[in-house]
Motif scaffolding. Structure first.
Motif, PDB file in Angstrom:
ATOM      1  N   ALA A 355      -9.401 -23.029  40.380  1.00 52.49           N
ATOM      2  CA  ALA A 355      -8.486 -22.621  41.441  1.00 52.49           C
ATOM      3  C   ALA A 355      -7.262 -21.973  40.817  1.00 52.49           C
ATOM      4  CB  ALA A 355      -8.046 -23.839  42.258  1.00 52.49           C
ATOM      5  N   VAL A 356      -6.673 -21.019  41.528  1.00 50.45           N
ATOM      6  CA  VAL A 356      -5.513 -20.325  40.976  1.00 50.45           C
ATOM      7  C   VAL A 356      -4.332 -21.282  40.844  1.00 50.45           C
ATOM      8  CG1 VAL A 356      -4.890 -19.387  43.235  1.00 50.45           C
ATOM      9  CG2 VAL A 356      -3.987 -18.336  41.186  1.00 50.45           C
ATOM     10  N   TYR A 357      -4.199 -22.237  41.786  1.00 50.32           N
ATOM     11  CA  TYR A 357      -3.187 -23.278  41.649  1.00 50.32           C
ATOM     12  C   TYR A 357      -3.894 -24.574  41.271  1.00 50.32           C
ATOM     13  CZ  TYR A 357      -0.427 -19.853  44.249  1.00 50.32           C
ATOM     14  OH  TYR A 357       0.198 -18.707  44.650  1.00 50.32           O
ATOM     15  N   PRO A 358      -3.809 -24.986  40.017  1.00 57.29           N
ATOM     16  CA  PRO A 358      -4.502 -26.211  39.611  1.00 57.29           C
ATOM     17  C   PRO A 358      -3.601 -27.435  39.737  1.00 57.29           C
ATOM     18  CG  PRO A 358      -3.716 -25.049  37.668  1.00 57.29           C
ATOM     19  CD  PRO A 358      -3.226 -24.274  38.868  1.00 57.29           C
ATOM     20  N   GLY A 359      -4.085 -28.556  39.220  1.00 59.44           N
ATOM     21  CA  GLY A 359      -3.283 -29.778  39.186  1.00 59.44           C
ATOM     22  C   GLY A 359      -3.083 -30.359  40.574  1.00 59.44           C
ATOM     23  N   PRO A 360      -2.222 -31.362  40.684  1.00 57.29           N
ATOM     24  CA  PRO A 360      -2.019 -32.040  41.973  1.00 57.29           C
ATOM     25  C   PRO A 360      -1.616 -31.076  43.096  1.00 57.29           C
ATOM     26  CG  PRO A 360      -1.072 -33.339  40.209  1.00 57.29           C
ATOM     27  CD  PRO A 360      -1.516 -32.060  39.583  1.00 57.29           C
ATOM     28  N   ILE A 361      -0.674 -30.156  42.827  1.00 56.46           N
ATOM     29  CA  ILE A 361      -0.261 -29.258  43.913  1.00 56.46           C
ATOM     30  C   ILE A 361      -1.434 -28.368  44.328  1.00 56.46           C
ATOM     31  CG2 ILE A 361       0.739 -27.492  42.346  1.00 56.46           C
ATOM     32  CD1 ILE A 361       1.948 -28.352  45.920  1.00 56.46           C
ATOM     33  N   GLY A 362      -2.215 -27.922  43.351  1.00 52.73           N
ATOM     34  CA  GLY A 362      -3.376 -27.097  43.673  1.00 52.73           C
ATOM     35  C   GLY A 362      -4.396 -27.867  44.499  1.00 52.73           C
ATOM     36  N   ALA A 363      -4.562 -29.151  44.147  1.00 54.56           N
ATOM     37  CA  ALA A 363      -5.556 -29.975  44.838  1.00 54.56           C
ATOM     38  C   ALA A 363      -5.225 -30.142  46.318  1.00 54.56           C
ATOM     39  CB  ALA A 363      -5.670 -31.341  44.159  1.00 54.56           C
TER      40      ALA A 363
END
Lengths: 486, 220
Positions: A355-363
């Motif tokens: 995903a282009v926004y990874p990590g917790p915020i991306g999730a």
């Protein structure tokens, strides 16, 4: 279909990857902690930043109107892009109108989000990423792995090899080739240790400086010949129509001042009311992003140097705004701190999320921005430890949002049949105490059976069951409390 | 098109409970002498191996000119980029140097921020930015009156100026040299911009035109 479970298993097995991520994220967190220790008002600032963002979002119509009016009266052209494709089309139109064949790009997550490079290439406009990390990503054809550290999992050896392949450096620096770095595999190398004759940190810095100098030379020529600069924006100030761009390298300054045309693709979530609010956000962002008291360059672009086109990007944001429980996800300032603290991110890297926004915020953000089913696995890619909520400089309750996403997905029927079946049976059993008592299995049976079949077996493969007591609670109660009450 | 979109957003916003704009949070007061703090913070921003003082304090414009002339005594005239003055600016692009890297850039400063060691530069047009961007070393010269305690104070004041209807210039807040840590978090200086930032701070009031003339005189 893409499966987080499968990808994460591969990533977790890669010990070298975890070592690199651990080293890089720990360094960022330590530097952040050092700065925060010097800021007794840190918690109050976080809360204030959250309130400013929520205030702006709950009055977004008003602030958008203000911004558009101010920017237009300052001489910028402003347009609206409902989707990523629309935004790309608009960028291409502006480029065509000015006869642009090469565009230099400042690091921009919205640019990644809308896959702008693909669209530019299709239109025969050469996009040139100018942030060093992004440049490596572009040359390697991969997504950035972190919002503020795009090549966080790359070793210096890998960077050198890529730059040689691309003809940006003539030879691999001696220090690297000594140890046969050419044969080492990408992920197998260890980070910051003596495997390549580069154990001494000062020698590593010297080699990195040579690589950066070569990349700078290669990019400088592109800057001078580009007809257009493309950036995002960290903040857009409603009252004054100002774009605010934060960076360390100066490539964004070059991208906005060398070419005659500047196009900024700005998410509508980037608005803040006034320039005075920068006092709050610029006290938080550099600290959370890179552990710096202040970033090297903060550009305030109130009006065009020559031609400025601002594309306001929706791409799912208004839909998220309508979500009463989750609209605060739009207050994210893309610092990447939640990635640095996340025990899952620190093992699977940004690429583990696909995903282009990874990590917790991306999730939590990706399932809102994109409808593909794969993204609905991401809220489950978390241990719910809550470290992300604690570190977020704008106090987004990320762990809470992750949990809420799970509830939503389960309610929509996104729960595996076995799990759903098990809970249904359990619920039935609990409503029928007679059956429950007579059918109550002994603990040793559970232990024996749980690991044998189906999902239970998969579950048991990586977990131990807690040891059961010899006596059940019901029996204990009957013997002790029940008598006394009589 | 735009107003239609904003109408959509108005409808959505009406369904949310409005959040009030928050009360200000005061940062801890910046203690002690602002110049000393600025000097310390600016010094801490120097790149690896850069040991010369980052801040030079001088008495007046003439002193400042002598100091800057000394700093660039080995730099050929063609390698110096001056921040354009207002006459040059009104000529626009024609007054600007061809955009290429030079050895040294000399600029004024709109403000100096003590708490972060930052230098605020006005960038009224494209060529104006070059003296702090397309150079190896950048010297900013300013009077003592330009020192501001911290960035919140600076942006508060800037916001008030805009509210009062002032047409402010595009601006960049420069905090140290151009740098990157993209490769293995190793700090590398420079990235795309200057390797070095120096500030010459003038105790008396500072006049750019007189300063520039004096520097040129001292160089002759």
């Amino acid at each position: 279909m893409w499966r987080f479970e499968r990808v994460s298993r591969e990533k977790v097995a890669d010990v070298g990857l975890a070592e690199k991520l651990h080293a890089a994220t720990t360094l960022s967190l330590d530097k952040m902690a050092e700065q925060v220790a010097d800021m007794p008002h840190w918690q109050a600032l976080r809360e204030r930043a959250r309130q400013i963002k929520l205030h702006t979002l709950t009055h977004l119509d008003r602030y958008l109107r203000q911004f558009i009016e101010a920017a237009e009266s300052n001489g910028a052209a402003v347009s609206w892009a409902k989707t990523g494709e629309a935004a790309c089309r608009q960028v291409v139109e502006v480029a065509r109108r000015h006869g642009v064949t090469r565009a230099v790009k400042g690091k921009s997550m919205t640019g990644e989000e809308i896959e702008l490079n693909l669209e530019l290439e299709r239109a025969r406009i050469e996009p040139v990423e100018t942030d060093f990390g992004e440049m490596i990503c572009q040359l390697a054809g991969e997504l950035p792995s972190h919002v503020t550290a795009p090549i966080i999992q790359w070793s210096i050896e890998e960077v050198a090899r890529l730059l040689k392949e691309q003809g940006i450096i003539g030879d691999i620096p001696d220090e690297l080739s000594d140890a046969g770095a050419g044969e080492a595999s990408r992920s197998g190398e260890s980070f910051g240790r003596g495997t390549s004759g580069l154990g001494d940190p000062s020698r590593r810095v010297a080699v990195a400086a040579r690589l950066i100098a070569a990349a700078r030379r290669a990019l400088r020529e592109r800057f001078m010949t580009a007809g257009m600069g493309i950036t995002g924006a960290n903040f857009a100030v409603a009252r004054s129509g100002t774009l605010v761009l934060v960076e360390n390298e100066a490539n964004i300054r070059l991208s906005t001042t060398l070419p005659k045309v500047h196009v900024a693709v700005v998410g509508i979530d980037k608005l803040i009311p006034t320039l005075a609010d920068l006092g709050t956000f610029l006290s938080l962002l550099p600290v959370a992003a890179t552990g710096q008291r202040q970033s090297a360059y903060v550009s305030l672009i109130h009006r065009p140097f020559e031609h400025l086109h601002i594309i306001l990007l929706d791409n799912g944001r208004t839909q998220l705004l309508a979500d009463k429980e989750h609209y605060d996800l739009l207050s994210c300032i893309r610092c990447g701190a939640c990635m640095n603290v996340c025990p899952v991110y620190r093992h699977v890297s940004g690429h583990g999320y696909n995903a282009v926004y990874p990590g917790p915020i991306g999730a939590v953000l990706m399932p809102h921005l994109r409808s593909e089913a794969g993204f609905r696995q991401l809220p489950f890619a978390s241990s719910l430890c809550g470290a992300c909520s604690e570190v977020c400089p704008v106090r987004i309750p990320l762990a809470q949002r992750l949990l809420e996403w799970r509830e939503r997905i389960v309610r929509e029927g996104g729960r595996p049949w076995a799990e759903a079946g098990a809970f249904r049976s359990w619920a039935w059993l609990m409503r029928h105490p007679g059956v429950y008592r007579s059918a109550r299995p002994r603990s040793d049976w559970i232990e024996a059976v749980a690991g044998l079949i189906g999902p239970g077996r998969r579950w048991r493969a990586t977990r131990d069951l807690p040891v059961c007591a010899d006596e059940t609670f019901g029996d204990w109660w009957k013997k002790n409390r029940a008598i006394r009450e009589d | 098109m735009l107003s239609e979109k904003i109408e959509d957003i108005s409808r959505i916003v009406r369904t949310l409970s409005p959040v009030a704009y928050p009360e200000p949070v005061s940062p801890p007061a910046v203690e002690g002498d602002l110049v000393t703090l600025f000097e310390e913070r600016l010094g801490a921003l120097r790149g690896p191996g850069d040991d010369a003082p980052a801040l030079v304090r001088v008495a007046d414009v003439d002193d400042a000119a002598r100091c800057v002339a000394e700093m660039c005594k080995d730099v050929p005239p063609g390698e110096i980029v001056w921040e354009p003055d207002s006459a040059e600016l009104s000529n626009g692009e024609s007054a600007g140097h061809a955009p290429q890297d030079r050895a040294m850039g000399i600029t004024g400063a709109a403000a100096l921020i003590a708490q972060t060691g930052s230098v605020i530069l006005d960038v009224p047009n494209r060529p104006a930015g070059r003296a702090s961007l397309l150079v190896d070393r950048h010297i900013a010269v300013a009077g003592l009156d330009r020192i501001v305690p911290d960035l919140p104070a600076f942006y508060q004041r800037l916001s008030e100026r805009v509210d009062a209807g002032e047409r402010v210039h595009n601006q960049v807040c420069v905090t140290g040299c151009s740098r990157t840590a993209d490769i293995e978090k190793l700090l590398v200086v420079p990235a795309h911009g200057p390797r070095q930032v120096r500030v010459v701070l003038c105790n008396a009031s500072f006049d750019w035109a007189a300063f520039r003339l004096s520097v040129l005189a001292y160089r002759d």
